[in-house]
Write a protein that holds these residues in place. Structure first.
Motif, short mmCIF file in Angstrom:
data_model
loop_
_atom_site.label_atom_id
_atom_site.label_comp_id
_atom_site.label_asym_id
_atom_site.label_seq_id
_atom_site.Cartn_x
_atom_site.Cartn_y
_atom_site.Cartn_z
N CYS A 182 -8.68 2.86 -1.64
CA CYS A 182 -8.81 1.69 -2.51
C CYS A 182 -7.69 0.68 -2.24
N CYS A 183 -6.47 1.16 -2.10
CA CYS A 183 -5.34 0.25 -1.83
C CYS A 183 -5.47 -0.38 -0.45
N SER A 184 -5.92 0.41 0.53
CA SER A 184 -6.08 -0.13 1.89
C SER A 184 -7.15 -1.21 1.92
N PHE B 147 -6.07 11.62 -4.27
CA PHE B 147 -5.03 10.97 -3.46
C PHE B 147 -5.62 10.14 -2.33
N PRO B 148 -6.48 10.70 -1.47
CA PRO B 148 -7.08 9.85 -0.41
C PRO B 148 -7.97 8.75 -0.98
N VAL B 149 -8.56 8.97 -2.16
CA VAL B 149 -9.37 7.91 -2.77
C VAL B 149 -8.48 6.71 -3.11
N LEU B 150 -7.30 6.99 -3.66
CA LEU B 150 -6.36 5.90 -3.97
C LEU B 150 -5.91 5.19 -2.69
N VAL C 193 0.84 -1.20 0.00
CA VAL C 193 0.00 0.00 0.00
C VAL C 193 0.88 1.25 0.00
N GLY C 194 1.91 1.25 0.83
CA GLY C 194 2.82 2.38 0.89
C GLY C 194 3.51 2.64 -0.43
N VAL C 195 3.91 1.58 -1.12
CA VAL C 195 4.57 1.73 -2.42
C VAL C 195 3.60 2.34 -3.44
N SER D 296 -0.58 -2.18 -9.17
CA SER D 296 0.68 -2.70 -8.62
C SER D 296 0.49 -3.17 -7.19
N CYS D 297 -0.35 -2.45 -6.42
CA CYS D 297 -0.66 -2.89 -5.05
C CYS D 297 -1.37 -4.23 -5.07
#
Length: 358
Positions: free
Chosen positions: A335-337, A329-332, A152-154, A194-195
């Motif tokens: 989604c990744c989280s 940005f927070p939407v991404l 997620v961080g990446v 990628s996540c």
């Protein structure tokens, strides 16, 4: 040799011995109720999930108290440098940004939002990496969960880079091309992909890992990077370097990243020296160091670009596009989280089923 010289050498030797004992002293100073990390063990004494190719020793035992892994920050093990390279890079990056914002008298207005989000994304991936490598040995579920967090961080960092490159590093000729219109949506999608791909590969394949696992990780990440870096590559090719002093920093970030990608993809040099790189010199440690240098070079380049172009950002892109890009940005992140959380639940069910079968 004079007595004074011998005394100085003796004092220096004593200081070096005390420095070598510093991690042990720090552990001894912990409160009595605080558990101490167990000594490291050989590769044969940890489950296959925690084993790394060609790394034969320096593993922390599985199943210790969470606080033991925190205190292992001051212990010598095969993850020490993976933790410290990113742990030290974070404050350096934050300090450089803080000095820049204070010295230049910049205010946190809409023109600096992409820069702030880039810094936040960099700190996010560094922190997630530190947490993953420090605590992943606690249990199988922790191992999977924390590396999902790392992915997620990446992904967040990838999109933060895209924002910075788009608003501060792109040239008019690149913005007039067809890729510009799809750049930010494509960067967000590829960051999420990628996540997901890294989480899927981590959960799907078991050791010994097949080549398909690395391909599953590398291809989406490479696609994301090629898109994210395209404004910078166009600029490096089309703009005379003598005209802009920032160009060497952009070139450095590309060189550091490509070098880091090599060491991430290949277990070099430990594949040639099994057991000799267990604590210092393994490929993943070199990858971490090069990626930290890439981030610091990238930050310096974006700071210089921001200084030069901040007065024209709103004129070129429009305030509405700046706000929408930053809202994405927070939407991404969400989604990744959620992707990582769903993968964690899948792993949790699989581990529970395995326990029932025993």
């Amino acid at each position: 040799m004079s007595g004074v010289t011998l005394q100085r050498l003796s004092t220096l030797t004593l200081n070096l011995k005390q420095l070598n004992r510093l991690p042990r002293l720090l552990l001894d100073l912990s409160p009595p109720s605080m558990p101490s990390p167990s000594p490291t063990v050989a590769v044969s004494q940890v489950p296959s999930l925690f084993q790394e190719p060609f790394i034969l020793s320096g593993y922390r035992p599985v199943g210790q108290d969470w606080r033991c892994y925190l205190l292992s920050l001051f212990q010598r093990h095969n993850e020490s440098l993976n933790v410290w390279t990113h742990l030290l890079a974070g404050p350096v990056l934050l300090l450089r940004w803080w000095v820049y914002m204070g010295a230049a008298g910049h205010t946190l207005d809409v023109t600096s939002l992409p820069l702030c989000l880039y810094v936040l994304s960099s700190l996010t991936y560094l922190l997630c990496s530190v947490v993953a490598h420090l605590w992943q040995s606690h249990s199988e579920l922790s191992h999977y969960s924390l590396f999902f967090l790392d992915y997620v961080g990446v992904a967040v960092y990838q999109y933060g880079c895209a924002l910075g490159h788009y608003f501060y590093a792109s040239e008019p000729a690149w913005r007039e091309s067809g890729i510009s219109a799809l750049y930010l949506p494509g960067a967000a999608f590829l960051a999420w992909l990628s996540c997901y791909s890294c989480c899927y590969a981590k959960s799907r394949y078991q050791r010994p890992y097949p080549v398909s696992r690395k391909i599953c990780q590398v291809i989406p990440t490479s696609m994301a990077y090629m898109l994210d870096i395209s404004p910078v590559v166009h600029r490096l090719i089309s703009v005379p370097w003598a005209r802009e002093p920032v160009m060497p920093f952009h070139a450095l970030q590309v060189a550091f990243f490509l070098s880091a990608a090599f060491f991430f993809s290949c277990p070099v040099p430990e594949c040639f020296l099994p057991g000799r790189c267990d604590f210092v010199g393994q490929g993943h440690q070199i990858f971490h160091l090069l990626l930290s240098l890439c981030t610091l070079s990238q930050l310096e380049a974006l700071l210089q670009d921001h200084t030069r172009r901040r007065d024209t950002v709103v004129e070129v892109f429009g305030e509405k596009q700046l706000w929408w890009a930053c809202v994405s940005f927070p939407v991404l992140v969400l989604c990744c989280s959620l992707t990582a959380l769903l993968m964690r639940r899948h792993i949790q069910r699989r581990l529970q089923e395995r326990l029932k079968d025993k």
